[in-house]
Design an enzyme around this catalytic site. Structure first.
Site, PDB file in Angstrom:
ATOM      1  N   ASN A  69      -3.091  -2.162   8.600  1.00  0.00           N
ATOM      2  CA  ASN A  69      -2.913  -2.711   7.262  1.00  0.00           C
ATOM      3  C   ASN A  69      -3.275  -4.187   7.187  1.00  0.00           C
ATOM      4  OD1 ASN A  69      -0.569  -3.784   8.610  1.00  0.00           O
ATOM      5  ND2 ASN A  69       0.342  -4.128   6.596  1.00  0.00           N
TER       6      ASN A  69
ATOM      7  N   GLY B  14      11.714  -0.913  -1.137  1.00  0.00           N
ATOM      8  CA  GLY B  14      10.755  -1.486  -0.212  1.00  0.00           C
ATOM      9  C   GLY B  14      10.318  -2.927  -0.377  1.00  0.00           C
TER      10      GLY B  14
ATOM     11  N   ASP C  41       2.948  -3.302   9.033  1.00  0.00           N
ATOM     12  CA  ASP C  41       3.931  -2.421   8.388  1.00  0.00           C
ATOM     13  C   ASP C  41       5.071  -2.102   9.349  1.00  0.00           C
ATOM     14  OD1 ASP C  41       2.735  -2.234   5.902  1.00  0.00           O
ATOM     15  OD2 ASP C  41       1.566  -0.444   6.423  1.00  0.00           O
TER      16      ASP C  41
ATOM     17  N   LYS D  83      -6.359   2.692   5.313  1.00  0.00           N
ATOM     18  CA  LYS D  83      -5.780   2.128   6.536  1.00  0.00           C
ATOM     19  C   LYS D  83      -6.438   2.693   7.799  1.00  0.00           C
ATOM     20  CE  LYS D  83      -1.304   0.916   4.548  1.00  0.00           C
ATOM     21  NZ  LYS D  83       0.167   1.014   4.691  1.00  0.00           N
TER      22      LYS D  83
END
Length: 437
Positions: A95, A244, A111, A74
């Site tokens: 990302n 998540g 994100d 990243k």
């Protein structure tokens, strides 16, 4: 478009550098991103497991239009871009990469947006409050200090939270957490602890969470397994939790909007989450010996188009002897230890129909292993219809005694109880109808 996507797949299911969209990282392992982007319309979408010395050439010279980026690239993605969003400049990691019509590369961090969506939805659905109201000036613990942590901290800061980052070194560590932060109202795990296949480990012990009396919710950025170790601990304490997957889908939607240069409906996030869960959740059959778990499981697996795992057969494959032989020669205690090894192996996987041995519920440790990715279904057959043939524990103790010992455990473990209909085919149809998959 979905049909074109299937035709365009690379032979190995991963690298296809002609695909316009994809994910780069290392190691990638199992990713649900292709299924998610198939629903969102950013297809074909491929996985690119790259070594560190391959990243720059792939990013700068590849024929892609949009890329997602995961660990450990990243920061490199942000460096390789021609232009970065304000979020990327502030956090130093990206990302999402988009190749513009003029060939330049734009970097974004979705994100932050994805976690923000999950946080808002969790507060609204589980805590019945708006995140901005609930978290304003509220103490929140963020476990971990890596790239995901920075994105989570940014989203929390936007909602006015006071965050404390917990790491293995420094003043705020896991050992000092309960003394320094007993007033925390929310815990967010951003570490990889508990991620498949090392699951269901937890960065916080159950007893540590008990010592956070104001804890109202637990979130985890890890999405595989479905219920991570920290989420399982929260469940035991009656604390609302969310792992998540919603964040994964939400960040994918924001990325896909950039890839396709069009707005997508936010309502589809919940729809995609449900679809992924219906594809990945294991169906775990428990019940008394002789209740028909194996025969029903085979038919259910055929109906759902899934692999079928009989844990007794898996035990034989992995340990070189039948369950009956192990019990007779080494005793039940040793058998249960070896059985748990097999339960751990298959409970961590996804998208299976699993038939368990009748005594799996006698070991409390097996519950988390099966529950982390599974919907547990009890097959309830009348005692007078159960056979003890080839079942040494049933023969030694008697079916009625076993039933008295185990029936309360079956019912406490089960998410759903299926009364036996009289045939395995009927039981399988009834379970499939209940699932609605």
């Amino acid at each position: 478009m979905a049909e074109d996507s299937r035709k365009d797949k690379a032979k190995d299911g991963t690298r296809d550098e002609r695909a316009p969209f994809g994910l780069i990282g290392h190691p990638l392992g199992h990713s649900w991103s292709p299924q998610i982007h198939d629903r969102l319309g950013s297809i074909p979408y491929r996985l690119h497991d790259l070594a560190p010395d391959q990243v720059a050439d792939f990013v700068r010279g590849g024929g892609w239009r949009g890329l997602n980026v995961t660990i450990p690239y990243k920061a490199q993605a942000a460096h390789l871009a021609d232009e970065c969003s304000e979020r990327v400049r502030r956090l130093g990691v990206a990302n999402t990469l988009v190749r513009r019509d003029d060939g330049t590369i734009y970097a974004e961090n979705t994100d932050v947006l994805g976690f923000g969506w999950m946080l808002d939805d969790f507060c609204r659905q589980s805590l019945v409050a708006q995140a901005g109201q609930l978290l304003h000036d509220a103490p929140v613990l963020v476990l971990g200090s890596g790239g995901a942590s920075h994105a989570v901290q940014a989203a929390l800061a936007e909602r006015g939270a006071r965050t404390s980052v917990i790491s293995r070194k420094g003043d705020d560590t896991y050992e000092t957490l309960t003394q320094r932060h007993s007033d925390a109202v929310l815990v967010v795990n951003t570490t990889p602890v508990g991620m498949y296949p090392k699951c269901p480990a937890s960065p916080l012990r159950l007893n540590q969470m008990r010592q956070l009396p104001k804890l109202a919710g637990v979130l985890d950025v890890v999405y595989n397994p479905t219920r991570t170790g920290i989420c399982l601990n929260a469940e035991k304490l009656g604390i609302p939790y969310c792992s998540g997957l919603p964040m994964l889908v939400a960040q994918a939607l924001y990325s896909s909007e950039l890839f396709q240069d069009q707005k997508l409906e936010r309502d589809c996030i919940a729809d995609v989450v449900r679809d992924i869960l219906s594809q990945t959740t294991n169906v775990v059959l428990i019940g008394m010996p002789g209740s028909g778990k194996t025969s029903t499981g085979k038919r259910l697996a055929h109906t759902l188009g899934r692999p079928f795992i009989d844990l007794d057969e898996a035990f034989k494959v992995h340990h070189g002897m039948t369950a009956e032989k192990c019990i007779r020669q080494q005793g039940e205690k040793r058998f249960r230890e070896l059985e748990t090894e097999v339960v751990s192996m298959y409970g961590a996987r996804s998208g299976l129909v699993i038939s368990c041995g009748g005594g799996v519920v006698t070991q409390p440790r097996n519950y988390d292993l099966l529950h982390q990715n599974g919907l547990i279904v009890m097959l309830d057959r009348p005692i007078d219809q159960l056979s003890s043939d080839g079942r040494p524990i049933s023969q030694d103790k008697g079916v009625e005694r076993l039933a008295r010992e185990r029936m309360p455990l079956y019912r406490s473990w089960a998410d759903y109880v299926q009364p036996c209909t009289g045939s395995p085919a009927g039981d399988a149809r009834a379970i499939a109808q209940h699932l609605g998959w």
